[in-house]
Write a protein that holds these residues in place. Structure first.
Motif, PDB file in Angstrom:
ATOM      1  N   MET A   1       9.288 -22.481 -42.208  1.00  0.00           N
ATOM      2  CA  MET A   1      10.147 -22.148 -41.074  1.00  0.00           C
ATOM      3  C   MET A   1       9.508 -22.651 -39.781  1.00  0.00           C
ATOM      4  O   MET A   1       8.298 -22.543 -39.593  1.00  0.00           O
ATOM      5  CB  MET A   1      10.348 -20.630 -41.002  1.00  0.00           C
ATOM      6  N   ASP A   2      10.340 -23.216 -38.926  1.00  0.00           N
ATOM      7  CA  ASP A   2       9.848 -23.659 -37.629  1.00  0.00           C
ATOM      8  C   ASP A   2       9.304 -22.453 -36.861  1.00  0.00           C
ATOM      9  O   ASP A   2       9.933 -21.392 -36.827  1.00  0.00           O
ATOM     10  CB  ASP A   2      11.001 -24.299 -36.843  1.00  0.00           C
ATOM     11  N   PRO A   3       8.096 -22.590 -36.228  1.00  0.00           N
ATOM     12  CA  PRO A   3       7.531 -21.464 -35.478  1.00  0.00           C
ATOM     13  C   PRO A   3       8.483 -20.890 -34.442  1.00  0.00           C
ATOM     14  O   PRO A   3       8.458 -19.684 -34.154  1.00  0.00           O
ATOM     15  CB  PRO A   3       6.285 -22.074 -34.831  1.00  0.00           C
ATOM     16  N   ALA A   4       9.332 -21.740 -33.868  1.00  0.00           N
ATOM     17  CA  ALA A   4      10.267 -21.267 -32.844  1.00  0.00           C
ATOM     18  C   ALA A   4      11.314 -20.309 -33.414  1.00  0.00           C
ATOM     19  O   ALA A   4      11.945 -19.556 -32.667  1.00  0.00           O
ATOM     20  CB  ALA A   4      10.956 -22.451 -32.178  1.00  0.00           C
ATOM     21  N   ASP A   5      11.515 -20.339 -34.738  1.00  0.00           N
ATOM     22  CA  ASP A   5      12.507 -19.478 -35.365  1.00  0.00           C
ATOM     23  C   ASP A   5      11.928 -18.161 -35.861  1.00  0.00           C
ATOM     24  O   ASP A   5      12.645 -17.333 -36.435  1.00  0.00           O
ATOM     25  CB  ASP A   5      13.155 -20.216 -36.551  1.00  0.00           C
ATOM     26  N   GLU A  14       2.170 -13.962 -39.802  1.00  0.00           N
ATOM     27  CA  GLU A  14       1.676 -15.275 -40.191  1.00  0.00           C
ATOM     28  C   GLU A  14       0.398 -15.630 -39.438  1.00  0.00           C
ATOM     29  O   GLU A  14      -0.517 -16.227 -39.996  1.00  0.00           O
ATOM     30  CB  GLU A  14       2.738 -16.353 -39.950  1.00  0.00           C
ATOM     31  N   ARG A  47      -3.179 -26.306 -36.855  1.00  0.00           N
ATOM     32  CA  ARG A  47      -2.125 -26.717 -35.934  1.00  0.00           C
ATOM     33  C   ARG A  47      -0.950 -25.734 -35.974  1.00  0.00           C
ATOM     34  O   ARG A  47      -0.333 -25.434 -34.951  1.00  0.00           O
ATOM     35  CB  ARG A  47      -1.639 -28.121 -36.289  1.00  0.00           C
ATOM     36  N   ARG A  48      -0.642 -25.236 -37.156  1.00  0.00           N
ATOM     37  CA  ARG A  48       0.426 -24.244 -37.277  1.00  0.00           C
ATOM     38  C   ARG A  48       0.072 -22.993 -36.477  1.00  0.00           C
ATOM     39  O   ARG A  48       0.912 -22.449 -35.743  1.00  0.00           O
ATOM     40  CB  ARG A  48       0.602 -23.887 -38.757  1.00  0.00           C
ATOM     41  N   GLU A  51       0.485 -23.668 -32.781  1.00  0.00           N
ATOM     42  CA  GLU A  51       1.892 -23.662 -32.359  1.00  0.00           C
ATOM     43  C   GLU A  51       2.410 -22.235 -32.206  1.00  0.00           C
ATOM     44  O   GLU A  51       3.132 -21.916 -31.240  1.00  0.00           O
ATOM     45  CB  GLU A  51       2.732 -24.414 -33.391  1.00  0.00           C
ATOM     46  N   ILE A  52       2.058 -21.363 -33.172  1.00  0.00           N
ATOM     47  CA  ILE A  52       2.505 -19.969 -33.095  1.00  0.00           C
ATOM     48  C   ILE A  52       1.936 -19.289 -31.854  1.00  0.00           C
ATOM     49  O   ILE A  52       2.637 -18.560 -31.135  1.00  0.00           O
ATOM     50  CB  ILE A  52       2.092 -19.205 -34.374  1.00  0.00           C
ATOM     51  N   LEU A  55       3.719 -20.275 -28.670  1.00  0.00           N
ATOM     52  CA  LEU A  55       5.033 -19.653 -28.547  1.00  0.00           C
ATOM     53  C   LEU A  55       4.939 -18.138 -28.349  1.00  0.00           C
ATOM     54  O   LEU A  55       5.830 -17.526 -27.750  1.00  0.00           O
ATOM     55  CB  LEU A  55       5.867 -19.963 -29.797  1.00  0.00           C
TER      56      LEU A  55
END
Length: 777
Positions: A1-5, A14, A47-48, A51-52, A55
């Motif tokens: 799932m995209d972090p933005a979602d 996560e 990197r994941r 990104e989280i 956001l």
């Protein structure tokens, strides 16, 4: 799932999971030298998480993996060292587009044209050297970037790192940063020695470098210390920057390298300064295409702003500078089909599962088989027979099955079941001792696979060095298809072989590493007839009686057969230590065998010696003494000795005066220690060592302050560098020939600098290929 979602709750869950996993992987990598996932998977997780956290800023803490450098600040192994200036990590990019975006931001932030320094990203261990007024006072690992581990004593044992800088006008204090690594060739030799000794094989050169540098001398016996010294002297290092240094007298990174080089510090020649982002990107591409031609492992390219003033202007985040980036190459891996998992039994009886795959090309070579180590590893990897699996070359050297591509399963796959009996002889498999994961075949005497392995070992370079007794010949003698009854049931009959025993023989060709049958492209097993050929008319008349063989006009023994019998007869004159190695006594490799042969002079004297007398020999110790006693107590081992004695193997050193007194104690090199390294004209590697010993000297495998002479030729590598740093007497091949025949006095009027020294220095980039396995299994 995209972090933005993600919802805030999902993001928190996560983030917690990723943080725990990343810290677990860091601990394994930095503290235990274990690689649990590849770089690409680790970087993807980091990197994941980043990104989280961008956001959901509330999830980012100061000790998040995205804000800290990998590794612990302190461990129980080494004392802590606080760096004068933080040691940062590097941010990564993985594509040309990502690199160009990063470079564009740097250009925009600087407001002026930038020159870029591009260099290879060494896959090694980060190190910080602190010099005060030119003298090395400490060496430390990176740790958490602020506090590292004190590895000064081990670094002092590395021949490539100067303890006193060259030149003068050194700063009061300066920190020099660099990377410690294992050269590719030295890594291959190390792993071969580790495997031969039954020790852990390193997954890649970076692990080997870390494991070698982060070891303690305390509690080690003389043998273990020699191995430690050898591993440390094989390490390489390249410096790539500076830490604490107020007002350096240079204005660019490239000038820093020139200055460090003038101080005698090892710097890389594999870097370029370019004027544009496009040129830097082209350097990255070209280097990736030629990455396997470099003497050390690389996993990417580092691009830095060359101008030092811009480093201060651009600054750094909590973990990485903004003026440098690491372009990471993807690991070379491919998908292929796992056709089967078969079990191979080696010389020591260990039963090892091997993956048999559809042939595929990876990292420059074709691969069909890869070790799976043991049944627990097969289970942990989750592979099923019939799977599409991901294959890579670990360290671009060792084929490794990473795991299955689960989404491609169609239901026809099946689980691997470890056999309960030896696939070669049917004997029930069992661990050597309680708690062992590995299973072994206890039928050491007559298991065909173990006999084959021992016979092949006898012909190896480190043992009797019999050219005609190689992989195929050993299999032909012990596991032929034809005849049904093999010429050898154990190695006891090796020196009794005649031409009649070798004709005719047909054999399955086996892989040298795995012991498994080699396959043709159609999947059938390769066969060979190494000791038979059809007679050609051009060969002239055949006289069976003159040949000592009752053949026919159409078929006669091959040259291989004739050579093998001649080689075996000639081998009976080899020195005693080589026969000791050939007996496959646990832990008795070339170094221990030489020590035993020099001290006792005969196998009979060794057999009659007590445990204490054996252990007292320098370089032997209680472990090897116990192994000798255990070996001699086995009845079929006695049969080998008796048969070889009867067939003309002397098992003694002619003229040796007996235990405790070297036969050549009065030689011209009595009391002299000599290290021979590189290619010495007129001498093979073994020939040089034997010449030293024959002259009464000690042939050492590593350079130390106790070394009297270092004989160096082209390819001398790190041993030559260490000899120079210690101020030892270095001689060339011509002087070495004088030394071993006439003694040190013959060199009294010659220069201390050998005529070949310049040639040897030119070859320093060549890894020292003379590392000798000190133990055997």
């Amino acid at each position: 799932m995209d972090p933005a979602d993600l919802s805030p709750e999902q993001a928190a869950e996560e983030s917690h999971r990723l943080t725990g996993r990343i810290l677990e992987l860091r601990d394994a990598y930095y503290e235990r030298d274990e690689v649990l996932v590849d770089d690409a998977e680790y970087d993807a997780m980091l990197r994941r998480l980043d990104e989280i956290e961008r956001l959901f800023p509330a999830l980012q803490s100061q000790d998040s993996p995205t804000q800290t450098v990998g590794g612990r600040a302190q461990t129980t192994l080494f004392d802590p060292v606080t760096h004068l200036e933080r040691m940062l990590s590097l941010d990564n990019v993985f594509s040309r587009e990502e690199f160009e975006v990063w470079a564009g931001k740097v250009v925009a932030a600087s407001g002026r044209p930038i020159r870029w320094l591009c260099e290879l990203k060494i896959d090694g261990l980060a190190i910080n050297l602190r010099y005060e007024r030119g003298r090395l006072v400490s060496a430390a690992t990176r740790g958490d970037g602020v506090v590292g581990e004190d590895v000064t004593e081990n670094v002092r044992r590395m021949s490539v790192i100067p303890t006193q800088l060259q030149g003068d006008a050194h700063p009061e204090v300066v920190e020099v940063r660099g990377e410690v690594f294992f050269p590719v060739e030295a890594f291959r030799e190390l792993n071969a020695a580790q495997a031969e000794a039954g020790e852990r094989v390193f997954a890649n050169p970076r692990n080997a470098a870390s494991g070698s540098l982060r070891q303690k001398a305390e509690g080690k016996n003389a043998k273990a210390m020699e191995l430690m010294e050898r591993r440390l002297s094989s390490l390489g290092m390249l410096v790539h920057g500076i830490g604490a240094w107020p007002n350096p007298p240079v204005s660019s990174q490239s000038e820093v390298y020139d200055l460090l080089c003038s101080w005698g510090l090892p710097t890389s020649s594999h870097y370029r300064v370019v004027d544009s982002v496009e040129e830097a990107a082209d350097f990255i591409v070209r280097t990736g295409e030629d990455r396997h031609s470099v003497e050390h492992e690389i996993d990417g390219v580092v691009v830095k702003v060359d101008e030092l003033a811009l480093h201060d202007e651009l600054g750094a985040t909590s973990r990485a500078p903004r003026w440098a980036i690491a372009y990471k190459y993807p690991p070379e891996q491919v998908n292929t089909t796992l056709l089967d998992i078969v079990v191979s039994v080696g010389r020591t009886g260990r039963a090892t599962p091997f993956a048999v795959m559809k042939k595929v090309r990876v990292a420059g070579s074709e691969v069909r088989q890869a070790t799976l180590h043991n049944q627990d590893v097969v289970k942990a990897k989750g592979v099923l027979i019939g799977d599409t699996v991901v294959l890579r070359k670990a360290g671009d050297v060792i084929p490794e099955v990473l795991g299955p591509v689960v989404e491609l399963r169609d239901g026809t796959e099946r689980e691997f079941v470890m056999p309960t009996n030896c696939p070669e002889c049917g004997t029930p498999l069992a661990p050597a001792k309680e708690g062992d994961v590995d299973l072994r075949c206890p039928n050491a005497r007559s298991c065909p696979a173990q006999v084959r392995g021992r016979v092949e070992h006898i012909g190896s370079r480190g043992a009797l060095d019999i050219e005609a007794l190689g992989e195929v010949s050993a299999a032909a003698l012990t596991q032929p298809i034809v005849p049904e009854d093999p010429p050898l049931h154990t190695e006891a009959g090796l020196f009794s072989l005649t031409l009649a025993d070798l004709f005719p023989i047909e054999v399955i060709v086996r892989d040298n590493e795995t012991g498994l049958p080699k396959l043709r492209d159609d999947g059938t097993e390769k066969t060979d007839t190494p000791f038979r050929r059809q007679r050609k008319k051009s060969d002239g008349p055949f006289d069976p009686e003159a040949e000592g063989f009752q053949g026919t006009e159409t078929h006669v023994p091959s040259k291989n057969a004739v050579d093998l019998i001649a080689n075996l007869d000639g081998a009976k004159q080899k020195p005693l230590w080589r026969f000791l190695v050939s007996l496959s006594i646990r832990h008795v490799g070339p170094v221990a065998a030489r020590a035993l042969a020099d001290w006792f002079g005969s196998l009979a004297a060794m057999r009659s010696a007590s445990r204490e007398e054996l252990a007292a020999v320098e370089g032997v110790g209680p472990t090897i003494a116990d192994a000798l006693i255990d070996w001699f107590s086995v009845d079929w081992h006695q049969e080998i000795i008796d048969r070889w004695y009867a067939d003309g193997v002397p098992f003694e050193t002619p003229g040796h005066p007996g235990p405790g007194a070297a036969a050549n104690a009065g030689g011209v090199l009595a009391g002299i220690t000599v290290v021979a390294t590189g290619s010495l004209e007129g001498f093979t590697r073994e020939g040089a060592l034997e010449a030293i010993i024959a002259a009464g000297g000690k042939a050492a495998s590593s350079v130390s302050k106790k070394t009297d002479f270092v004989a160096a030729g082209p390819g001398a590598g790190s041993k030559l560098a260490k000899a120079e740093s210690l101020g030892l007497r270095i001689i060339d091949a011509e002087q070495f020939a004088l030394l071993v025949t006439e003694g040190p006095g013959a060199l009294s009027e010659t220069s201390g600098e050998p005529s070949g020294a310049d040639d040897a220095m030119d070859d320093l980039a060549v890894a020292d290929a003379t590392t000798e396995a000190a133990t055997g299994d």
